[in-house]
Design an enzyme around this catalytic site. Sequence first.
Site, PDB file in Angstrom:
ATOM      1  N   ASN A   1      12.251   9.720  10.482  1.00 16.99           N
ATOM      2  CA  ASN A   1      11.276   8.662  10.722  1.00 16.99           C
ATOM      3  C   ASN A   1      12.080   7.399  11.003  1.00 16.99           C
ATOM      4  OD1 ASN A   1       9.251   6.779  10.708  1.00 16.99           O
ATOM      5  ND2 ASN A   1       8.527   7.235   8.640  1.00 16.99           N
TER       6      ASN A   1
ATOM      7  N   ARG B   1       8.781  11.637  13.448  1.00 15.23           N
ATOM      8  CA  ARG B   1       7.513  10.922  13.393  1.00 15.23           C
ATOM      9  C   ARG B   1       7.488   9.945  14.568  1.00 15.23           C
ATOM     10  NH1 ARG B   1       5.059   7.535   8.317  1.00 15.23           N
ATOM     11  NH2 ARG B   1       3.179   6.897   9.397  1.00 15.23           N
TER      12      ARG B   1
ATOM     13  N   HIS C   1      -1.696   6.785  11.006  1.00 14.48           N
ATOM     14  CA  HIS C   1      -1.575   7.520   9.728  1.00 14.48           C
ATOM     15  C   HIS C   1      -2.078   8.959   9.881  1.00 14.48           C
ATOM     16  CE1 HIS C   1      -1.568   3.577   7.193  1.00 14.48           C
ATOM     17  NE2 HIS C   1      -0.341   4.062   7.296  1.00 14.48           N
TER      18      HIS C   1
ATOM     19  N   LEU D   1      -3.904   4.259   1.087  1.00 16.66           N
ATOM     20  CA  LEU D   1      -3.626   2.891   0.663  1.00 16.66           C
ATOM     21  C   LEU D   1      -2.172   2.787   0.224  1.00 16.66           C
ATOM     22  CD1 LEU D   1      -6.859   2.315  -1.523  1.00 16.66           C
ATOM     23  CD2 LEU D   1      -6.566   1.956   0.944  1.00 16.66           C
ATOM     24  N   GLY D   2      -1.348   2.219   1.087  1.00 16.49           N
ATOM     25  CA  GLY D   2       0.073   2.050   0.764  1.00 16.49           C
ATOM     26  C   GLY D   2       0.490   0.666   1.222  1.00 16.49           C
TER      27      GLY D   2
ATOM     28  N   GLY E   1       1.224   0.131   4.322  1.00 12.69           N
ATOM     29  CA  GLY E   1       0.257   0.171   5.413  1.00 12.69           C
ATOM     30  C   GLY E   1      -0.977   0.884   4.870  1.00 12.69           C
TER      31      GLY E   1
ATOM     32  N   ARG F   1       0.304  -7.069   6.458  1.00 13.76           N
ATOM     33  CA  ARG F   1      -0.502  -7.174   7.686  1.00 13.76           C
ATOM     34  C   ARG F   1      -1.908  -7.667   7.339  1.00 13.76           C
ATOM     35  NH1 ARG F   1       0.669  -1.119   9.703  1.00 13.76           N
ATOM     36  NH2 ARG F   1       2.323  -1.028   8.156  1.00 13.76           N
TER      37      ARG F   1
ATOM     38  N   ASP G   1       3.395  -6.292  -3.132  1.00 11.79           N
ATOM     39  CA  ASP G   1       3.301  -5.109  -3.986  1.00 11.79           C
ATOM     40  C   ASP G   1       2.176  -5.287  -5.003  1.00 11.79           C
ATOM     41  OD1 ASP G   1       3.824  -3.193  -6.143  1.00 11.79           O
ATOM     42  OD2 ASP G   1       5.735  -2.853  -5.126  1.00 11.79           O
TER      43      ASP G   1
ATOM     44  N   ARG H   1       1.626  -3.859  -7.725  1.00  7.60           N
ATOM     45  CA  ARG H   1       2.091  -3.940  -9.122  1.00  7.60           C
ATOM     46  C   ARG H   1       2.370  -5.378  -9.525  1.00  7.60           C
ATOM     47  NH1 ARG H   1       6.173   1.024  -8.227  1.00  7.60           N
ATOM     48  NH2 ARG H   1       6.202  -0.056  -6.245  1.00  7.60           N
TER      49      ARG H   1
ATOM     50  N   ILE I   1      -0.593   3.144  -3.346  1.00 10.21           N
ATOM     51  CA  ILE I   1      -1.632   2.509  -4.160  1.00 10.21           C
ATOM     52  C   ILE I   1      -2.692   3.536  -4.550  1.00 10.21           C
ATOM     53  CG2 ILE I   1      -3.440   0.735  -4.180  1.00 10.21           C
ATOM     54  CD1 ILE I   1      -1.731  -0.776  -2.032  1.00 10.21           C
TER      55      ILE I   1
ATOM     56  N   GLU J   1      -2.533   6.719  -4.893  1.00 13.11           N
ATOM     57  CA  GLU J   1      -2.104   7.753  -5.834  1.00 13.11           C
ATOM     58  C   GLU J   1      -1.781   7.207  -7.215  1.00 13.11           C
ATOM     59  OE1 GLU J   1       1.233   9.794  -3.984  1.00 13.11           O
ATOM     60  OE2 GLU J   1       0.101   9.908  -2.110  1.00 13.11           O
TER      61      GLU J   1
ATOM     62  N   GLU K   1       3.659  13.260   4.392  1.00  5.75           N
ATOM     63  CA  GLU K   1       3.783  13.286   5.854  1.00  5.75           C
ATOM     64  C   GLU K   1       5.007  14.086   6.295  1.00  5.75           C
ATOM     65  OE1 GLU K   1       3.367   9.188   5.056  1.00  5.75           O
ATOM     66  OE2 GLU K   1       2.199   8.851   6.883  1.00  5.75           O
TER      67      GLU K   1
HETATM   68  P1  ADP Z   1       4.651   2.871   2.352  1.00  7.66           P
HETATM   69  O1  ADP Z   1       3.344   2.620   3.080  1.00  7.66           O
HETATM   70  O2  ADP Z   1       5.747   1.920   2.739  1.00  7.66           O
HETATM   71  O3  ADP Z   1       5.061   4.314   2.291  1.00  7.66           O
HETATM   72  P2  ADP Z   1       3.731   3.175  -0.379  1.00  7.66           P
HETATM   73  O4  ADP Z   1       2.795   4.259   0.040  1.00  7.66           O
HETATM   74  O5  ADP Z   1       4.797   3.510  -1.373  1.00  7.66           O
HETATM   75  O6  ADP Z   1       4.359   2.416   0.853  1.00  7.66           O
HETATM   76  O7  ADP Z   1       2.816   2.009  -1.001  1.00  7.66           O
HETATM   77  C1  ADP Z   1       3.335   0.843  -1.554  1.00  7.66           C
HETATM   78  C2  ADP Z   1       2.284   0.297  -2.524  1.00  7.66           C
HETATM   79  O8  ADP Z   1       2.000   1.334  -3.474  1.00  7.66           O
HETATM   80  C3  ADP Z   1       2.715  -0.929  -3.337  1.00  7.66           C
HETATM   81  O9  ADP Z   1       1.682  -1.900  -3.309  1.00  7.66           O
HETATM   82  C4  ADP Z   1       2.891  -0.424  -4.762  1.00  7.66           C
HETATM   83  O10 ADP Z   1       2.319  -1.318  -5.689  1.00  7.66           O
HETATM   84  C5  ADP Z   1       2.144   0.873  -4.795  1.00  7.66           C
HETATM   85  N1  ADP Z   1       2.911   1.881  -5.534  1.00  7.66           N
HETATM   86  C6  ADP Z   1       3.809   2.742  -5.016  1.00  7.66           C
HETATM   87  N2  ADP Z   1       4.330   3.539  -5.986  1.00  7.66           N
HETATM   88  C7  ADP Z   1       3.738   3.164  -7.142  1.00  7.66           C
HETATM   89  C8  ADP Z   1       3.831   3.601  -8.513  1.00  7.66           C
HETATM   90  N3  ADP Z   1       4.657   4.598  -8.864  1.00  7.66           N
HETATM   91  N4  ADP Z   1       3.070   2.990  -9.422  1.00  7.66           N
HETATM   92  C9  ADP Z   1       2.246   2.000  -9.081  1.00  7.66           C
HETATM   93  N5  ADP Z   1       2.105   1.540  -7.807  1.00  7.66           N
HETATM   94  C10 ADP Z   1       2.821   2.104  -6.855  1.00  7.66           C
END
Ligand code: ADP
Length: 395
Positions: free
Chosen positions: A13, A95, A183, A211-212, A214, A243, A285, A287, A331, A333, A381
Site C-alpha cells: 500500500n 492497493r 474504502h 470509522l478510522g 479516514g 479531512r 485521534d 483517544r 474507531i 472496532e 484490507e
Molecule cells: P487508518 O484509517 O489510518 O488505518 P485507524 O483505522 O487505525 O486509522 O483509525 C485511527 C483512529 O482509530 C484514531 O482516532 C484512534 O483513536 C482509533 N483507534 C485505533 N486503534 C485504537 C485502539 N486500540 N483503541 C482505541 N482507539 C483506537
Amino acid sequence: MPARDEPAILVLNAGSSSIKFCIFRRVDGQAVRGLRGQVSGLGTVPRFTSRRDGGPTIDTQLAAGPMTHAAALDRLLEAVHAELGGARIVGVGHRVVHGGLEFMAPIAVDTSVLQRLDQYVPLAPLHQPHNLAAIRALLARLPGVPEIACFDTAFHRTVPDVAQRFALPPRFAEAGVRRYGFHGLSYEYIASQLSAVDGRAAAGRTVVLHLGNGSSMCAMRACRSIATTMGFTAVDGLPMGTRCGALDPGVVLFLMDEMKLGPREIERLIYNESGLLGMSGVSSDVRDLLASSEPAAALALDVFVYRAGRELGSLAAALGGLDAIVFTAGIGENQAEIRVRICRQAAWLGIELDAAANARHGPRISTPGSAAAAFVIPTDEESMIARHVMRLLQA
Ligand code: ADP
C-alpha cells in the site's frame, strides 16, 4: 508459523509519505499473514517498522533526511527477501485507490493496464501516482511476478447510476465527475465475513461504518454496495481525522474569492487541517479527544457523532429500511464510547445497544430484542488483497 518454503504473496500500500507491506504465505489454499510493516516518514525522517502477529515492533531509523520512494521500496524488498529466506514471491497485490468506472475487479497489471490506470491520476492526485509508481517499480524489480491491482473504488460499481450522479450538466459526468466511493476493499472484506456473523445482515439491508483516520459508510443490500458517503474524492462524507468531509461547494468559492486561498492551500485545509484535528485544535485521534478537557475537543466529537447519525439515516433511506449496522476500522472496532453515542442517535432506526457486549467489542453489540442488529467486525484490507491475488493466480 508456516514452512519457510511456502510460496509468498506480498501486499503493498504505497502512499505519499509511507509504503506499507504485509507478507502472506499460501498454505493449503489459504492466505496466512506473516511479517508486516512500513517505511514511513519518507519526506522527513524515514523509519522502518515491522512486526509479526503477537510479536514486538521492530523500529529503525533509515536515514537522517528525506528518502525517495524508489529507495524506500528497495529497503522494503531487502527486508522482505531476508524474511522469506529463499521462498518465492508468487504475486504482489497493490492497493490502488482509483479504478474509475472501468475496473470493477482486481486485475493483473501490464503496461497497457498501467496506461489505463494513469488516466485516473487527475481524479486522485494525492494517492494514485504513488500506487502506480510502486507497481512500475515492482514490475522492473521482480520480472515475471504478477502485479495485481486491487481497487478502493471497485466494490461500489454496483451503486445505481442515480446514486453516482451529481446534479451537474451531463458533460461533467462524461468527464469523470461522479461519485465513485472508496474504502471498497474494507467493505468487501466485511461483506465476506457477514454471513458467518449474521445471516439476516448478509441477506438484508446493512450499513457498514468504516470509522478510522479516514471514515466512510456504505449501504449494502445483500452484501452489495448501493450507496456510500465518499464521493468524487475521499474527502467527502463524514468528518475524519484531518479531512472535513462534506462541505457546501459555496464554501470553496468563498475561501477563494473572499479569503484569497489558492487551490493548494484549500487542498491542505480540507485534507490535512480539518476534521477532528481542525475542529479541536488538539488531535486527530479520538483517544486524545476523549481524554481532553478542552471544549473544542468535545465539540469535535459531537460533530463527528452527529454527522455519522445523519449519514446513517440517509443510507437507511437509500436502503428503504435497516436490518443491521456494522462498526469497523480503528474507531469502529475500539471506541466503545463512540459506538454508544452513534447507536443512541440511531435508536429511531430500531437499534438497541447491549452495553456489556459493546464494552467487550462484540461481535454482536445489540440486545436480542433490538429491531435492527449492531455488530463490531474487525476489517482486514490486506488479507482481502491477498485473497484476490491468490484467486487470480489460480485462475
Ligand atoms: P487508518 O484509517 O489510518 O488505518 P485507524 O483505522 O487505525 O486509522 O483509525 C485511527 C483512529 O482509530 C484514531 O482516532 C484512534 O483513536 C482509533 N483507534 C485505533 N486503534 C485504537 C485502539 N486500540 N483503541 C482505541 N482507539 C483506537
